[in-house]
Scaffold this motif. Structure first.
Motif, PDB file in Angstrom:
ATOM      1  N   ASP A  91     116.527 -13.134 120.439  1.00 54.33           N
ATOM      2  CA  ASP A  91     117.764 -13.414 119.704  1.00 54.33           C
ATOM      3  C   ASP A  91     117.678 -12.623 118.388  1.00 54.33           C
ATOM      4  OD1 ASP A  91     119.736 -14.425 118.043  1.00 54.33           O
ATOM      5  OD2 ASP A  91     119.597 -16.439 118.893  1.00 54.33           O
ATOM      6  N   TYR A  92     118.307 -11.441 118.385  1.00 55.96           N
ATOM      7  CA  TYR A  92     118.102 -10.510 117.262  1.00 55.96           C
ATOM      8  C   TYR A  92     118.611 -11.078 115.937  1.00 55.96           C
ATOM      9  CZ  TYR A  92     117.515  -7.370 121.239  1.00 55.96           C
ATOM     10  OH  TYR A  92     117.117  -6.798 122.412  1.00 55.96           O
ATOM     11  N   GLU A  93     119.743 -11.762 116.004  1.00 56.29           N
ATOM     12  CA  GLU A  93     120.282 -12.317 114.744  1.00 56.29           C
ATOM     13  C   GLU A  93     119.341 -13.365 114.187  1.00 56.29           C
ATOM     14  OE1 GLU A  93     124.369 -13.487 114.640  1.00 56.29           O
ATOM     15  OE2 GLU A  93     125.063 -11.555 115.398  1.00 56.29           O
ATOM     16  N   LYS A  94     118.959 -14.303 115.064  1.00 56.22           N
ATOM     17  CA  LYS A  94     118.168 -15.450 114.592  1.00 56.22           C
ATOM     18  C   LYS A  94     116.756 -15.029 114.172  1.00 56.22           C
ATOM     19  CE  LYS A  94     116.924 -20.032 116.119  1.00 56.22           C
ATOM     20  NZ  LYS A  94     116.142 -20.430 117.244  1.00 56.22           N
ATOM     21  N   GLU A  95     116.155 -14.110 114.929  1.00 56.11           N
ATOM     22  CA  GLU A  95     114.735 -13.808 114.683  1.00 56.11           C
ATOM     23  C   GLU A  95     114.512 -12.651 113.715  1.00 56.11           C
ATOM     24  OE1 GLU A  95     112.336 -13.937 118.455  1.00 56.11           O
ATOM     25  OE2 GLU A  95     114.289 -14.414 119.290  1.00 56.11           O
ATOM     26  N   TYR A 144     116.267  14.163 105.587  1.00 55.73           N
ATOM     27  CA  TYR A 144     116.776  12.989 104.886  1.00 55.73           C
ATOM     28  C   TYR A 144     115.876  12.701 103.698  1.00 55.73           C
ATOM     29  CZ  TYR A 144     113.485  10.794 108.129  1.00 55.73           C
ATOM     30  OH  TYR A 144     112.377  10.477 108.860  1.00 55.73           O
ATOM     31  N   ASP A 145     116.395  11.943 102.736  1.00 49.93           N
ATOM     32  CA  ASP A 145     115.611  11.677 101.529  1.00 49.93           C
ATOM     33  C   ASP A 145     115.881  10.260 101.043  1.00 49.93           C
ATOM     34  OD1 ASP A 145     118.042  11.701 100.233  1.00 49.93           O
ATOM     35  OD2 ASP A 145     117.805  13.694  99.391  1.00 49.93           O
ATOM     36  N   GLU A 146     115.506   9.977  99.796  1.00 50.06           N
ATOM     37  CA  GLU A 146     115.591   8.609  99.275  1.00 50.06           C
ATOM     38  C   GLU A 146     117.029   8.109  99.141  1.00 50.06           C
ATOM     39  OE1 GLU A 146     113.832  11.066  97.922  1.00 50.06           O
ATOM     40  OE2 GLU A 146     111.775  10.413  97.448  1.00 50.06           O
ATOM     41  N   ASP A 147     118.001   9.006  99.226  1.00 47.69           N
ATOM     42  CA  ASP A 147     119.398   8.563  99.140  1.00 47.69           C
ATOM     43  C   ASP A 147     120.014   8.276 100.510  1.00 47.69           C
ATOM     44  OD1 ASP A 147     119.434   8.851  96.381  1.00 47.69           O
ATOM     45  OD2 ASP A 147     119.905  10.991  96.528  1.00 47.69           O
ATOM     46  N   SER A 148     119.273   8.522 101.574  1.00 47.53           N
ATOM     47  CA  SER A 148     119.851   8.381 102.920  1.00 47.53           C
ATOM     48  C   SER A 148     119.818   6.914 103.371  1.00 47.53           C
ATOM     49  CB  SER A 148     119.050   9.210 103.931  1.00 47.53           C
ATOM     50  OG  SER A 148     118.918  10.538 103.490  1.00 47.53           O
ATOM     51  N   TRP A 149     120.782   6.590 104.216  1.00 41.94           N
ATOM     52  CA  TRP A 149     120.840   5.258 104.836  1.00 41.94           C
ATOM     53  C   TRP A 149     121.019   5.422 106.327  1.00 41.94           C
ATOM     54  CZ3 TRP A 149     120.200   0.565 102.425  1.00 41.94           C
ATOM     55  CH2 TRP A 149     120.250   0.559 101.021  1.00 41.94           C
ATOM     56  N   ASN A 150     120.368   4.566 107.099  1.00 40.43           N
ATOM     57  CA  ASN A 150     120.626   4.636 108.539  1.00 40.43           C
ATOM     58  C   ASN A 150     122.061   4.174 108.791  1.00 40.43           C
ATOM     59  OD1 ASN A 150     120.988   1.989 109.690  1.00 40.43           O
ATOM     60  ND2 ASN A 150     118.825   1.555 109.372  1.00 40.43           N
ATOM     61  N   PRO A 151     122.687   4.701 109.840  1.00 38.49           N
ATOM     62  CA  PRO A 151     124.121   4.429 110.027  1.00 38.49           C
ATOM     63  C   PRO A 151     124.407   3.180 110.866  1.00 38.49           C
ATOM     64  CG  PRO A 151     123.417   6.126 111.530  1.00 38.49           C
ATOM     65  CD  PRO A 151     122.192   5.707 110.780  1.00 38.49           C
ATOM     66  N   VAL A 152     123.394   2.358 111.198  1.00 40.68           N
ATOM     67  CA  VAL A 152     123.659   1.228 112.113  1.00 40.68           C
ATOM     68  C   VAL A 152     124.671   0.259 111.514  1.00 40.68           C
ATOM     69  CG1 VAL A 152     121.432   1.295 113.327  1.00 40.68           C
ATOM     70  CG2 VAL A 152     121.739  -0.242 111.362  1.00 40.68           C
ATOM     71  N   CYS A 157     123.561  -2.519 115.969  1.00 41.53           N
ATOM     72  CA  CYS A 157     122.134  -2.828 115.867  1.00 41.53           C
ATOM     73  C   CYS A 157     121.718  -3.982 116.787  1.00 41.53           C
ATOM     74  CB  CYS A 157     121.720  -3.078 114.422  1.00 41.53           C
ATOM     75  SG  CYS A 157     122.110  -4.702 113.804  1.00 41.53           S
ATOM     76  N   GLN A 158     122.649  -4.475 117.594  1.00 43.92           N
ATOM     77  CA  GLN A 158     122.320  -5.625 118.458  1.00 43.92           C
ATOM     78  C   GLN A 158     121.860  -5.194 119.856  1.00 43.92           C
ATOM     79  OE1 GLN A 158     122.874  -8.875 117.315  1.00 43.92           O
ATOM     80  NE2 GLN A 158     124.027  -8.429 115.464  1.00 43.92           N
ATOM     81  N   LEU A 159     121.607  -3.882 120.044  1.00 44.77           N
ATOM     82  CA  LEU A 159     121.348  -3.389 121.404  1.00 44.77           C
ATOM     83  C   LEU A 159     119.900  -3.545 121.852  1.00 44.77           C
ATOM     84  CD1 LEU A 159     123.486  -0.121 121.289  1.00 44.77           C
ATOM     85  CD2 LEU A 159     124.069  -2.334 122.314  1.00 44.77           C
ATOM     86  N   ASN A 160     118.988  -3.431 120.921  1.00 42.62           N
ATOM     87  CA  ASN A 160     117.561  -3.544 121.267  1.00 42.62           C
ATOM     88  C   ASN A 160     116.802  -3.969 120.004  1.00 42.62           C
ATOM     89  OD1 ASN A 160     116.836  -1.117 119.700  1.00 42.62           O
ATOM     90  ND2 ASN A 160     118.040  -0.065 121.257  1.00 42.62           N
ATOM     91  N   PRO A 161     115.556  -4.438 120.151  1.00 45.32           N
ATOM     92  CA  PRO A 161     114.829  -4.959 118.977  1.00 45.32           C
ATOM     93  C   PRO A 161     114.587  -3.904 117.892  1.00 45.32           C
ATOM     94  CG  PRO A 161     113.604  -5.391 121.009  1.00 45.32           C
ATOM     95  CD  PRO A 161     114.818  -4.618 121.397  1.00 45.32           C
ATOM     96  N   ARG A 166     115.940  -2.168 112.426  1.00 47.73           N
ATOM     97  CA  ARG A 166     116.546  -1.201 111.483  1.00 47.73           C
ATOM     98  C   ARG A 166     117.694  -1.851 110.721  1.00 47.73           C
ATOM     99  NH1 ARG A 166     116.146   2.393 116.098  1.00 47.73           N
ATOM    100  NH2 ARG A 166     114.256   3.602 115.742  1.00 47.73           N
ATOM    101  N   GLY A 167     118.508  -2.601 111.460  1.00 45.56           N
ATOM    102  CA  GLY A 167     119.630  -3.302 110.821  1.00 45.56           C
ATOM    103  C   GLY A 167     119.118  -4.323 109.812  1.00 45.56           C
ATOM    104  N   SER A 168     118.078  -5.051 110.185  1.00 49.42           N
ATOM    105  CA  SER A 168     117.578  -6.110 109.287  1.00 49.42           C
ATOM    106  C   SER A 168     117.130  -5.518 107.950  1.00 49.42           C
ATOM    107  CB  SER A 168     116.439  -6.898 109.956  1.00 49.42           C
ATOM    108  OG  SER A 168     115.204  -6.201 109.905  1.00 49.42           O
TER     109      SER A 168
END
Ligand code: NDP
Length: 341
Positions: A91-95, A144-152, A157-161, A166-168
């Motif tokens: 349960d990605y949201e809960k865990e 990429y550098d310190e200003d970059s953000w992942n685009p999830v 981000c709910q597709l796999n752990p 990454r989303g968390s």
């Protein structure tokens, strides 16, 4: 001066506690249970400058209130390291997502409620996972550098752990920057985040170097026992040693230059062949259980997207440990505990 370290039983946080005690800070560490706190205090020889408080679940409402109520004037620095880091979630949201996000919000809310004028510095342990776009990894021209953000996004981000993790890290870090901005007039503290890449290195205490290790050190542990036929093709990343990560956490609150910065910690790129090479060269006695070297290391193969963390390196001003040193020290401790070296 007291420093609050959340999740102080963790792989990184134990080093942070050690380094803080060595520099004569008083440390208040949060742990999930009294038993975990007692065990850790024993390992630190019951140093009177180290106390623990139970925060059983950082996702619970007002999880940190009792800690700040008790030490409201004493805590000057908060190092928030606690967050779930594993890929076993169902349960990605809960865990993963909720504890990371609520945990971060919760510790900041407690500062605001009890210690708005006394906490001076806050450091959030974020991750390269909040920085890096996994879809760009194979693009050797991408930097990429310190200003970059992942685009999830919350949905993607709910597709796999891995994506959920990454989303968390991304959403938790954003919560921290937003909270600071929204409460500018009320809060005294200045903030930095530490964004490490994959962390290797020995456990601070040998007793923890057995069984299944924390997620990143387990990469080396599992390779040590994986056998000659192991497929190494998917293992490539940036790395950094846990002792350097701890050092960066201390500098993150001690230096003026770190204020407002995301400190990207990477000592360079590696692939599975690099690790196999180090293990085979340095531990001939373990051959048979080690993966075979079947190709070239990261420096000799086509490079992948590069993390340019020159800004961080300039600010911190120290050299990160090499792959050879961090892999050797990780593996040597495990083999020592197993009685093999
Ligand atoms: P560990 O799993 O060793 O430590 C995590 C700590 O957080 C533990 O003390 C754990 O307690 C605590 N924790 C987790 N979930 C909860 C919860 N719901 N309530 C209370 N406490 C909780 O991981 P690391 O030391 O490797 O990671 C620490 C931080 O560094 C994390 O924020 C992680 O995302 C980040 N990071 C790690 C990297 C790595 O390669 N190791 C790379 C980049 C960032 P307990 O052990 O009792 O469950």
């Amino acid at each position: 001066m007291s420093v609050l370290v959340t999740g102080c039983t963790g792989f990184i946080a134990q080093y942070i506690v050690r380094d803080l005690l060595q520099q004569n800070y008083k440390v208040i560490g949060t742990v999930r249970s009294d038993a975990k706190g007692d065990n850790l205090k024993n390992l630190f020889n019951n140093n009177p400058s180290f106390v623990t408080e139970v925060v059983a679940d950082i996702a619970a409402p007002s999880a940190f209130d009792h800690v700040f109520e008790k030490y409201s004037d004493e805590i000057k620095v908060v190092l928030h390291t606690a967050s779930p880091f594993h890929f076993n979630a169902k349960d990605y949201e809960k865990e993963l997502l909720i504890p990371a996000i609520h945990g971060t919000k919760s510790v900041l809310e407690s500062i605001k409620k009890y210690s708005a004028q006394t906490v001076e510095r806050v450091v959030i342990t974020s991750s390269i996972a909040a920085v890096k776009d996994p879809l760009k990894s194979a693009d050797k021209n991408f930097v990429y550098d310190e200003d970059s953000w992942n685009p999830v996004t919350w949905e993607s981000c709910q597709l796999n752990p891995q994506d959920a993790y990454r989303g968390s890290k991304k959403f938790a870090e954003q919560v921290a920057w937003d909270f600071l901005e929204e409460n500018k007039g009320v809060l005294k503290y200045k903030m930095a985040t530490v964004n490490p890449s994959m962390i290797f290195g020995p456990q601070l205490f040998d007793q923890n170097a057995t069984g299944v290790l924390n997620t990143s050190a387990e990469v080396i542990n599992s390779l040590l026992h994986s056998g000659p036929e192991t497929d190494l093709s998917n293992l490539k990343n940036d790395f950094v040693d846990v002792r350097d990560v701890s050092r960066a956490h201390l500098l993150a609150f001690q230096m003026d230059e770190t204020v407002g910065q995301r400190l990207g910690l990477s000592a360079g790129q590696f692939n599975g062949q690099d690790i196999a090479q180090i293990l085979n060269e340095r531990f001939p006695q373990a051959q048979g259980t080690l993966p075979k070297v079947t190709g070239e290391g990261a420096n000799k193969t086509e490079p992948y997207a590069k993390f340019d963390n020159s800004r961080t390196k300039k600010i911190l001003g120290f050299d990160f440990k090499s792959l050879e040193e961090t892999v050797y020290d990780t593996a040597a401790q495990i083999l020592k505990v197993e009685g093999k070296v």
